[in-house]
Design an enzyme around this catalytic site. Sequence first.
Site, mmCIF file in Angstrom:
data_model
loop_
_atom_site.group_PDB
_atom_site.id
_atom_site.type_symbol
_atom_site.label_atom_id
_atom_site.label_comp_id
_atom_site.label_asym_id
_atom_site.label_seq_id
_atom_site.Cartn_x
_atom_site.Cartn_y
_atom_site.Cartn_z
ATOM 1 N N ASP A 113 -24.790 -14.016 25.905
ATOM 2 C CA ASP A 113 -25.689 -14.418 26.993
ATOM 3 C C ASP A 113 -25.705 -13.340 28.069
ATOM 4 O O ASP A 113 -26.764 -12.882 28.509
ATOM 5 C CB ASP A 113 -25.208 -15.756 27.574
ATOM 6 C CG ASP A 113 -26.083 -16.208 28.730
ATOM 7 O OD1 ASP A 113 -27.319 -16.148 28.596
ATOM 8 O OD2 ASP A 113 -25.525 -16.607 29.773
ATOM 9 N N ASP B 157 -28.817 -10.157 28.877
ATOM 10 C CA ASP B 157 -29.499 -9.935 30.162
ATOM 11 C C ASP B 157 -29.264 -8.501 30.635
ATOM 12 O O ASP B 157 -30.171 -7.831 31.118
ATOM 13 C CB ASP B 157 -28.991 -10.910 31.240
ATOM 14 C CG ASP B 157 -29.809 -12.200 31.288
ATOM 15 O OD1 ASP B 157 -30.301 -12.624 30.219
ATOM 16 O OD2 ASP B 157 -29.951 -12.777 32.378
ATOM 17 N N ASP C 177 -15.637 -5.911 28.227
ATOM 18 C CA ASP C 177 -15.791 -5.168 29.490
ATOM 19 C C ASP C 177 -16.245 -3.739 29.220
ATOM 20 O O ASP C 177 -17.152 -3.210 29.862
ATOM 21 C CB ASP C 177 -14.503 -5.219 30.337
ATOM 22 C CG ASP C 177 -13.227 -5.001 29.547
ATOM 23 O OD1 ASP C 177 -13.280 -4.903 28.300
ATOM 24 O OD2 ASP C 177 -12.144 -4.928 30.165
#
Length: 372
Positions: free
Chosen positions: A245, A249, A221
């Site tokens: 993943d 992005d 986080d």
Amino acid sequence: MKLNIAVLAGDGIGPEVTQQAIKALNAVAVECNHQFYFKPADVGAIAIDKTGNPLPEQTLDLCKNTDAILFGSIGHPKYDNDPKAKVRPEQGLLALRKSLGLYANIRPVKAYETLLDQSPLKREIISGTDILMFRELTGGIYFGQKELSPDGNTASDLCVYHRHEIERIAHLAFKAAMNRKKKITLVDKANVLESSRLWRRVIQEIAPEYPEVTLEVLFVDNAAMQLILNPSAIDVLLTENMFGDILSDEASVIGGSIGLLASASVGDQYALFEPIHGSYPQATGKGIANPIASILSAAMLLQHFDLHQEAKMIEEAVEKALELDIVTPDLNPNNTGVTTSMVGDFIHDYILHPEDRHLNSKHVYLGQSTII
Ligand code: IPM
Ligand code: MG
């Protein structure tokens, strides 16, 4: 060098962007006297339509019998909107990664000087960013046991990691760090997940083998926040499958477009090269897809075979395209006339005739075919 390359263009914009990567490789082959042979095969939604299987046996066989795989993209809205679908295109890519043992996904994230103002992030924050992400690719929650209760109301996905799966990618990441700024950021959620605690323990055990490399650990986080608050502080980022993943992005925002991010997926025997973006079905066939991620994936393919000079030719041509604003509308919304294949043509031509950049760019804008 002679290379047989399996081309799995896949769904959506996959075929159009992969075509541009092939153009770039063909230009390199001509310029440097290599022989690259391209062998197409089906994967994803198109393979389901033809055979019922997102990774037909024939495709897997081809991949096992070629030197490298150039992959496009995978995914189709008809499956995305149907949670009950029994087969999904994405299973083709996951099965391919697993069957070929492609355990390390390497994703470079760079802030190009010429694109600093394209990013929604402030120039002074992203300037100087040069991250190499190592995402574990064949383990974790992606591949753990999946269950749905008979009444359809309870579901679970198991996240499993074995020590050896962590060790092998860790060594690749540490070795890469040795040739860079000598810093590794391990991203996990060790305050909550047992699998993350295993990652942390194993990485902390390996770290002393690379005394010159500084190890930093971040909870995922916090890492998501640091990545856009202070991305230039990160050198090599190492993480498990799902976190990688998501973070890759997110990191694509730094460069200004997800259409720029290339990747290499490597194992002990095989290697696959693919853009990190998806199949972008809304753009299919419109000529607006950015081919640069696919073209840079081709450069990573060349690097994999130690063709560093050749990889550089592609990278320089890409940088020139960015500098001359020969880019698709995701990077410059005013460039409605610059298509996927125009960008590919420019890069192809620039590799062959770097000295002729003025003529090249002029021709692209006139919408004429470029030199040769
Ligand atoms: C990626 C993609 C894939 C993944 C999908 C298409 C299965 O998002 O390569 O990042 O989640 O790994
Ligand atoms: Mg992804």
